[in-house]
Design an enzyme around this catalytic site. Structure first.
Site, PDB file in Angstrom:
ATOM      1  N   CYS A  55     -30.943  -7.502  32.433  1.00  0.00           N
ATOM      2  CA  CYS A  55     -30.502  -7.280  33.663  1.00  0.00           C
ATOM      3  C   CYS A  55     -31.308  -6.025  34.367  1.00  0.00           C
ATOM      4  CB  CYS A  55     -28.896  -6.703  33.586  1.00  0.00           C
ATOM      5  SG  CYS A  55     -28.281  -5.972  34.944  1.00  0.00           S
ATOM      6  N   CYS A  58     -29.275  -2.836  35.284  1.00  0.00           N
ATOM      7  CA  CYS A  58     -29.030  -2.156  34.221  1.00  0.00           C
ATOM      8  C   CYS A  58     -30.330  -1.098  34.014  1.00  0.00           C
ATOM      9  CB  CYS A  58     -28.858  -3.038  32.891  1.00  0.00           C
ATOM     10  SG  CYS A  58     -27.202  -3.963  33.095  1.00  0.00           S
ATOM     11  N   CYS A 193      -0.763  -7.482  23.206  1.00  0.00           N
ATOM     12  CA  CYS A 193       0.035  -8.751  22.962  1.00  0.00           C
ATOM     13  C   CYS A 193       1.296  -8.716  23.478  1.00  0.00           C
ATOM     14  CB  CYS A 193       0.098  -8.893  21.289  1.00  0.00           C
ATOM     15  SG  CYS A 193       1.514  -9.931  20.753  1.00  0.00           S
ATOM     16  N   CYS A 196       4.067  -8.633  20.852  1.00  0.00           N
ATOM     17  CA  CYS A 196       4.291  -7.457  20.053  1.00  0.00           C
ATOM     18  C   CYS A 196       5.244  -6.328  20.990  1.00  0.00           C
ATOM     19  CB  CYS A 196       2.780  -6.722  19.918  1.00  0.00           C
ATOM     20  SG  CYS A 196       1.723  -7.954  18.958  1.00  0.00           S
TER      21      CYS A 196
END
Length: 443
Positions: A55, A58, A193, A196
């Site tokens: 990239c 980057c 989750c 959860c």
């Protein structure tokens, strides 16, 4: 020759670079093997760049990112992830373009997007602003992190204390769970989750009840499987939440029951009662025996048995055997079991309305409420079972213990297991008595 040329080309072009940072930089190279320990388990603020070596943006950021890392050294941690090589990390944090910069602050599981400029100065300013926010949150009592209690702190009321859920980690799991003689219910969860999060209040409430009703012999723990991936891998965790049962010396067992607190408590009590000894049946010999048993248990079941002269050892042992059978049957209730001989504890009999007759008799006392119920049926396995079953489901009539407190208890000698012996009477010498001196009634 072709292979050689390929290597040569790769050595000359940035397209084949496998990383933009080296060990000599102040930028920490992050990978799936060290990300949890370095970032998620850290108390420090982290700036993390997710990049791809090919990239262009980057590559342009590299000198600025290195300069910012050096400036922030010892203040804020600065890291970088090759998301082209470590796609799992990029996917976990929703990285869709390069470079992506995220701030891992108070809640490491919910990093913030960095929206500032890409110069070293703007990067440092953004890091310090995030650090200032983190410090203010800590000052006001807010904390973040990966442990079960903190990451679930935004959940609703659980009806129990989250402190009764033991946080399990790669470091303490073997010592607390595998080396323990206790039974463990362990939840493997992920903070993101939804299932959860729904389970959390039920798990916390169940943990408190289980701790009390099993006197800590069945424990409930939780593992953040996104942090402690070694544990998750060891036990083949592929979905969340996963609950497993651990007993010493046995392979872990998958929990297959419901997810409500009553389901969890019921299973925990079944696990406890499978191997738990029956409660001890104690004779009421002094005040301490009665007080400790009734104070330490939700109910204390007390039998008043006939005098030994009325039953002999065989008869008394038959009554005691019936009580021990019922104590075994109801051992998961964790009740206390006591007995006394008729007439030995008259204050106790009076406070329970037994009153010196109708032996054997039985009462169940709730010392916290100072309420009791009397056995109305037969003193048999069937009669006692019906009596205790009704108490278990809230049926049956109750009354207040006489005087509103546990009665005075007299110290007595323990039964020696033998038949009773009639007391010896002093011999009366009748040799000097002239029976002829007594007047005889005429018929």
């Amino acid at each position: 020759m072709r292979a050689f040329l390929s290597v040569l080309v790769c050595s000359l072009t940035v397209l084949c670079v496998h990383g933009l940072y080296s060990a000599s930089d102040d930028v920490v190279e992050l990978t799936p093997s060290n990300f949890n320990k370095e970032v998620l388990q850290s108390d420090q603020l982290w700036l993390v760049e997710f990049y791809a070596p090919w990239c262009g943006h980057c590559q342009n950021l590299v000198p600025e990112w290195k300069k910012a890392a050096t400036a922030l050294k010892g203040v804020v941690k600065v890291g970088a992830v090759d998301a082209d090589q470590h796609k799992s990390l990029g996917s976990q944090y929703g990285v869709r373009g390069f470079p992506t910069i995220k701030i891992f602050g108070a809640n490491k599981h919910k990093p913030e997007e960095y929206q500032g400029g890409r110069t070293s100065q703007t990067i440092v300013d953004g890091a310090l602003n995030a650090l200032r926010t983190l410090v203010k949150e800590r000052l006001s009592g807010k904390t973040g992190g990966s442990d079960y209690n903190r990451q679930q702190s935004s959940g609703g009321s659980s009806g129990g204390s989250k402190k009764d859920v033991v946080e399990l980690t790669d470091d303490n799991f073997d010592r607390l769970v595998l080396d323990s003689g206790d039974v463990w219910l362990v939840e493997f969860f992920a903070p993101w989750c939804g299932h959860c999060k729904s389970l959390e209040p039920e798990w916390a409430a169940a943990a408190s009840q289980v701790k009390e009703q099993t006197q800590g012999r069945v424990k409930m723990g939780a593992v953040d499987a996104t942090v402690h991936q070694g544990l998750a891998s060891r036990y083949g965790i592929r979905g969340f939440p996963t609950i497993k049962i651990f007993r010493k010396g046995e392979e872990p067992e998958d929990y297959q029951g419901g997810r409500t607190r009553s389901d969890l408590v019921s299973r925990a009590l079944d696990l406890f009662s499978d191997n738990a000894p029956a409660p001890e049946l104690l004779e009421i010999l002094n005040e301490d025996v009665l007080k400790k048993t009734c104070d330490d248990h939700q109910l204390c079941v007390i039998a008043v048995l006939p005098h030994i002269l009325d039953t002999g050892a065989a008869g008394r042992n038959a009554y005691l055997e019936t009580m021990m059978i019922m104590a075994e049957k109801y051992k998961k209730k964790m009740w206390g079991w006591l007995w006394a001989e008729a007439g030995a504890q008259m204050d106790l009999e009076s406070s329970l309305g037994i009153g010196g007759f109708g032996y054997p008799a039985m009462a169940a006392i709730n010392a916290r409420k100072m309420k009791f119920a009397l056995l109305k049926g037969s003193f048999s396995e069937t009669g006692i079972h019906e009596f205790l079953r009704d108490l278990s489901v809230g049926r049956g009539s109750t009354a207040t213990v006489g005087g509103g407190a546990l009665p005075k208890i007299h110290a007595v000698e323990p039964w020696d297991g033998k038949d009773g012996v009639l007391p010896e009477l002093d011999d009366i010498d009748l040799s000097d008595v002239d029976l002829d001196d007594f007047e005889k009634d005429e018929l």
